[in-house]
Design an enzyme around this catalytic site. Structure first.
Site, PDB file in Angstrom:
ATOM      1  N   ASP A 103     -27.281 -11.665   4.051  1.00 21.77           N
ATOM      2  CA  ASP A 103     -27.053 -12.321   2.760  1.00 21.77           C
ATOM      3  C   ASP A 103     -28.144 -13.290   2.318  1.00 21.77           C
ATOM      4  OD1 ASP A 103     -26.519 -14.634   4.394  1.00 21.77           O
ATOM      5  OD2 ASP A 103     -24.450 -13.943   4.604  1.00 21.77           O
ATOM      6  N   PRO A 124     -16.926 -12.403   2.585  1.00 23.65           N
ATOM      7  CA  PRO A 124     -15.934 -11.851   3.520  1.00 23.65           C
ATOM      8  C   PRO A 124     -16.591 -11.219   4.732  1.00 23.65           C
ATOM      9  CG  PRO A 124     -16.210 -10.372   1.646  1.00 23.65           C
ATOM     10  CD  PRO A 124     -17.019 -11.603   1.341  1.00 23.65           C
ATOM     11  N   ASP A 125     -15.919 -11.312   5.877  1.00 28.20           N
ATOM     12  CA  ASP A 125     -16.426 -10.608   7.054  1.00 28.20           C
ATOM     13  C   ASP A 125     -15.642  -9.310   7.219  1.00 28.20           C
ATOM     14  OD1 ASP A 125     -14.002 -11.312   8.100  1.00 28.20           O
ATOM     15  OD2 ASP A 125     -14.786 -12.225   9.906  1.00 28.20           O
ATOM     16  N   PHE A 126     -15.933  -8.585   8.275  1.00 23.91           N
ATOM     17  CA  PHE A 126     -15.289  -7.298   8.494  1.00 23.91           C
ATOM     18  C   PHE A 126     -14.008  -7.399   9.305  1.00 23.91           C
ATOM     19  CE2 PHE A 126     -19.571  -5.856   7.519  1.00 23.91           C
ATOM     20  CZ  PHE A 126     -19.306  -4.782   6.683  1.00 23.91           C
ATOM     21  N   ARG A 127     -14.003  -8.286  10.296  1.00 25.27           N
ATOM     22  CA  ARG A 127     -12.977  -8.173  11.332  1.00 25.27           C
ATOM     23  C   ARG A 127     -11.888  -9.239  11.308  1.00 25.27           C
ATOM     24  NH1 ARG A 127     -17.621  -6.061  12.816  1.00 25.27           N
ATOM     25  NH2 ARG A 127     -17.557  -4.051  13.854  1.00 25.27           N
ATOM     26  N   ASN A 166     -26.283 -11.475   9.789  1.00 21.11           N
ATOM     27  CA  ASN A 166     -25.920 -11.433   8.380  1.00 21.11           C
ATOM     28  C   ASN A 166     -27.049 -10.883   7.528  1.00 21.11           C
ATOM     29  OD1 ASN A 166     -23.469 -12.582   9.123  1.00 21.11           O
ATOM     30  ND2 ASN A 166     -24.219 -14.663   8.830  1.00 21.11           N
ATOM     31  N   HIS A 181     -29.855  -7.210  11.163  1.00 25.86           N
ATOM     32  CA  HIS A 181     -29.252  -6.123  10.395  1.00 25.86           C
ATOM     33  C   HIS A 181     -29.832  -5.988   8.992  1.00 25.86           C
ATOM     34  CE1 HIS A 181     -25.621  -6.634  13.294  1.00 25.86           C
ATOM     35  NE2 HIS A 181     -26.542  -5.836  13.790  1.00 25.86           N
TER      36      HIS A 181
END
Length: 241
Positions: A106, A34-37, A104, A121
């Site tokens: 991940d 899932p993303d944030f926005r 990302n 990040h």
């Protein structure tokens, strides 16, 4: 007759030998992360605090238990690389793609086989004790409950993820600027370009072809030679090396 944008992208890739890819959450959502926005992203789910508060340095220091409850539930996703990750790795193997710059955390680009991955990040796959600096992998974090502590010294273990209020790694930034400024082609994919300072790296591009692949409009669409509003995995699945 209007040209097919994927065919245009194919032509650019075929004729280029210095490509840089800059990607965001949209590259991983097609792997089920899932993303944030987005409409169904983390900002629209119910937690006691918004994600940007939970994923901040000050919150981690004050409420590590709640941080790790959210972190385990939402950030440690089981996922596999999708066609976009795999094609980027293949393009790097041919020598065309010089680097992947990702927002990302991940590790999916590395799982697909990419070697030159600049993680703006950080990564959930790296974790260190805040007291003695000992390294722990993601499997160790998954094997613990509550706040993971270092068995050597008892210190709290922190993910090597850049939290809100923290600075990006200066070496990663410098290398990102270098590869972008030298690139002939820059492909931006799966990012709204709304997270700074990462999004400002685009300003260093001086090459010939800027391509944007994203479901929604971005602030850089007007600068791009090609804009493709399709799922990025579907686009790269059509690209030949």
């Amino acid at each position: 007759m209007k040209k097919d944008p994927v065919e245009e992208l194919q032509k650019i890739i075929s004729e280029s030998s210095n490509i840089v890819f800059f990607g965001g959450a949209g590259v991983s959502t097609e792997s089920g992360i899932p993303d944030f926005r987005s409409v169904d992203g983390l900002y629209h789910q119910q937690w006691d605090y918004p994600p940007e508060v939970i994923l901040s340095h000050s919150f981690f220091m004050k409420n590590p238990e709640e941080f790790y409850r959210f972190y385990r539930a939402k950030m440690l996703c089981e996922a596999q690389p999708n066609p976009a990750h795999k094609k980027l790795a293949a393009l790097e193997k041919t020598g065309k793609l010089k680097a992947v710059i990702t927002q990302n955390i991940d590790n999916l680009h590395q799982m697909a086989g990419s070697k030159k991955v600049l993680e703006l990040h950080g990564s959930v796959y790296r974790n260190h004790c805040m007291k003695c600096g000992a390294f722990y992998d993601v499997e160790y974090i998954k094997s613990t409950q509550g706040v993971p502590r270092c068995p050597k010294c008892g210190g709290i273990i922190k993910p090597d993820v850049v939290l809100y209020e923290e600075s990006l790694d200066s070496q990663v930034l410098q290398e990102s600027v270098r590869v972008i400024s030298q690139a002939e082609v820059m492909i931006i994919g799966g990012t709204s370009l709304s997270v700074y300072p990462a999004a400002s790296l685009i300003d260093y591009f001086r090459g010939s072809h800027l391509v944007v692949i994203n479901r929604d409009p971005t602030p850089r669409d007007s600068m791009a030679q090609i804009v493709i509003s399709q799922p990025i995995g579907e686009v790269f699945a059509q690209i030949q090396e």
